[in-house]
Design a protein around this motif. Structure first.
Motif, PDB file in Angstrom:
ATOM      1  N   PRO A  78       0.807  -1.232   0.000  1.00  0.00           N
ATOM      2  CA  PRO A  78       0.000   0.000   0.000  1.00  0.00           C
ATOM      3  C   PRO A  78       0.837   1.278   0.000  1.00  0.00           C
ATOM      4  O   PRO A  78       1.995   1.270   0.406  1.00  0.00           O
ATOM      5  N   THR A  80       0.839   5.171   1.503  1.00  0.00           N
ATOM      6  CA  THR A  80       0.273   6.139   2.442  1.00  0.00           C
ATOM      7  C   THR A  80       0.686   7.527   1.980  1.00  0.00           C
ATOM      8  O   THR A  80       1.873   7.766   1.739  1.00  0.00           O
ATOM      9  N   ALA A  82       0.620  11.414   3.225  1.00  0.00           N
ATOM     10  CA  ALA A  82       0.416  12.142   4.477  1.00  0.00           C
ATOM     11  C   ALA A  82       0.731  13.621   4.308  1.00  0.00           C
ATOM     12  O   ALA A  82       1.721  13.997   3.680  1.00  0.00           O
ATOM     13  N   GLU A 104      -8.992   6.237  -5.566  1.00  0.00           N
ATOM     14  CA  GLU A 104      -9.720   4.952  -5.575  1.00  0.00           C
ATOM     15  C   GLU A 104      -9.465   4.176  -6.873  1.00  0.00           C
ATOM     16  O   GLU A 104      -9.643   2.967  -6.921  1.00  0.00           O
ATOM     17  N   PRO A 109      -3.674  -0.061  -3.189  1.00  0.00           N
ATOM     18  CA  PRO A 109      -4.415   0.615  -2.121  1.00  0.00           C
ATOM     19  C   PRO A 109      -3.711   1.879  -1.621  1.00  0.00           C
ATOM     20  O   PRO A 109      -2.477   1.886  -1.517  1.00  0.00           O
ATOM     21  N   VAL A 110      -4.498   2.914  -1.351  1.00  0.00           N
ATOM     22  CA  VAL A 110      -3.953   4.186  -0.864  1.00  0.00           C
ATOM     23  C   VAL A 110      -4.655   4.560   0.437  1.00  0.00           C
ATOM     24  O   VAL A 110      -5.872   4.444   0.551  1.00  0.00           O
ATOM     25  N   GLU A 111      -3.858   5.008   1.392  1.00  0.00           N
ATOM     26  CA  GLU A 111      -4.434   5.511   2.630  1.00  0.00           C
ATOM     27  C   GLU A 111      -3.953   6.949   2.837  1.00  0.00           C
ATOM     28  O   GLU A 111      -2.761   7.226   2.681  1.00  0.00           O
ATOM     29  N   LEU A 112      -4.880   7.846   3.178  1.00  0.00           N
ATOM     30  CA  LEU A 112      -4.507   9.228   3.473  1.00  0.00           C
ATOM     31  C   LEU A 112      -4.393   9.386   4.981  1.00  0.00           C
ATOM     32  O   LEU A 112      -5.251   8.914   5.722  1.00  0.00           O
ATOM     33  N   LYS A 113      -3.316  10.025   5.432  1.00  0.00           N
ATOM     34  CA  LYS A 113      -3.145  10.256   6.872  1.00  0.00           C
ATOM     35  C   LYS A 113      -2.789  11.718   7.109  1.00  0.00           C
ATOM     36  O   LYS A 113      -2.167  12.360   6.271  1.00  0.00           O
ATOM     37  N   SER A 114      -3.175  12.195   8.279  1.00  0.00           N
ATOM     38  CA  SER A 114      -2.908  13.588   8.592  1.00  0.00           C
ATOM     39  C   SER A 114      -1.640  13.711   9.435  1.00  0.00           C
ATOM     40  O   SER A 114      -1.430  12.952  10.388  1.00  0.00           O
ATOM     41  N   HIS A 122       1.619   7.463  14.335  1.00  0.00           N
ATOM     42  CA  HIS A 122       0.516   6.807  13.611  1.00  0.00           C
ATOM     43  C   HIS A 122       0.839   6.685  12.112  1.00  0.00           C
ATOM     44  O   HIS A 122       0.150   5.983  11.389  1.00  0.00           O
ATOM     45  N   ILE A 123       1.885   7.380  11.673  1.00  0.00           N
ATOM     46  CA  ILE A 123       2.292   7.291  10.253  1.00  0.00           C
ATOM     47  C   ILE A 123       3.538   6.420  10.137  1.00  0.00           C
ATOM     48  O   ILE A 123       3.554   5.425   9.414  1.00  0.00           O
TER      49      ILE A 123
END
Ligand SMILES: [Zn+2]
Ligand SMILES: [Zn+2]
Length: 248
Positions: A78, A80, A82, A104, A109-114, A122-123
């Motif tokens: 995946p 990420t 950020a 999408e 798969p892609v996940e966005l994190k702050s 958390h990253i």
């Protein structure tokens, strides 16, 4: 740790250099910082078997207009992406039609994190982020990977938070937008001497100058003059060029 400077120009691309992107291959991750047009070369350096992380400092176009090349990547793990939560609307606007395909529809798969101010476990473990001094919100990063510390300070003027981020760093990657001997006109950028002072104040071990604003640094000789000026303040300085590889 292997670091590759994929994009070393600021503002716009030149025949010699593309806009900002740094690649770091650690034992566990592919990490990219900023997605200027240098990010279009990401597929030439990354290890597709490792998870990939893209950190974005801010959304001035020279740091994000490579995002439309995300579709070029073929990752087996995946991705990420950020950035600070304030940039979420801008991200959704930019990474969607009519500009490019939405995340999408990417073939992985892609996940966005702050990214928050302070530590961001958390990253990724030991990622510290702080706001730099720029025209708008811009994050500087401090990463501890494989027992080594790397700091990234771009875009910014010389400020206390940049010194904190780069404290005792094995490698400081700092911007060099302005030409030697100049004082910033409120944009939030540094001259080579100021970047070198940052390295001195932070007690960094090595400085790589990058984000050479294309209008100020049209050719190699201008960059050589920048290194010369920086070395009068901090000896262990080199200038980034596209494709430059650093092994720490
Ligand atoms: Zn910039
Ligand atoms: Zn900027």
């Amino acid at each position: 740790m292997r670091i590759c400077m994929l994009g070393s120009a600021g503002w716009y691309d030149t025949p010699l250099a593309t806009t900002p992107c740094v690649y770091i291959e650690s034992d566990e991750y592919n990490i990219f910082i900023d997605a200027g047009l240098g990010f279009a070369k990401a597929d030439t350096v990354l290890n597709p078997d490792k998870p990939t992380l893209l950190l974005i400092s801010h959304f001035h176009l020279d740091h994000v207009y490579g995002l439309h090349t995300l579709v070029k990547l073929r990752l087996k793990q995946p991705l990420t992406i950020a950035f600070h939560a304030d940039f979420l609307p801008a991200f959704h606007q930019l990474v969607n039609p009519p500009f490019t395909v939405p995340v999408e529809h990417l073939p992985y798969p892609v996940e966005l994190k702050s990214i928050d101010f302070g530590y961001n476990d958390h990253i990724i473990y030991n990622l510290e982020a702080k706001p730099l001094k720029h025209t708008g919100l811009c994050l500087g990063f401090r990463l501890e990977l494989d027992g080594l510390v790397m700091a990234y300070c771009s875009d910014t003027s010389l400020c206390p938070t940049a010194v904190e981020l780069a404290h005792d760093a094995d490698l400081l990657i700092a911007e060099c937008s302005n030409v030697p001997g100049t004082i910033d006109q409120g944009w939030g950028h540094m001259s080579p001497e100021e970047a070198a002072r940052l390295a001195v104040e932070a007690k960094a071990r090595r400085l790589v100058l990058t984000h050479f604003t294309s209008s100020n640094y049209p050719d190699r000789s201008a960059k050589e003059m920048a290194v010369e000026a920086a070395r009068t303040v901090f000896g262990a300085t080199t200038a980034a060029y596209d494709g430059m590889e650093i092994i720490l």
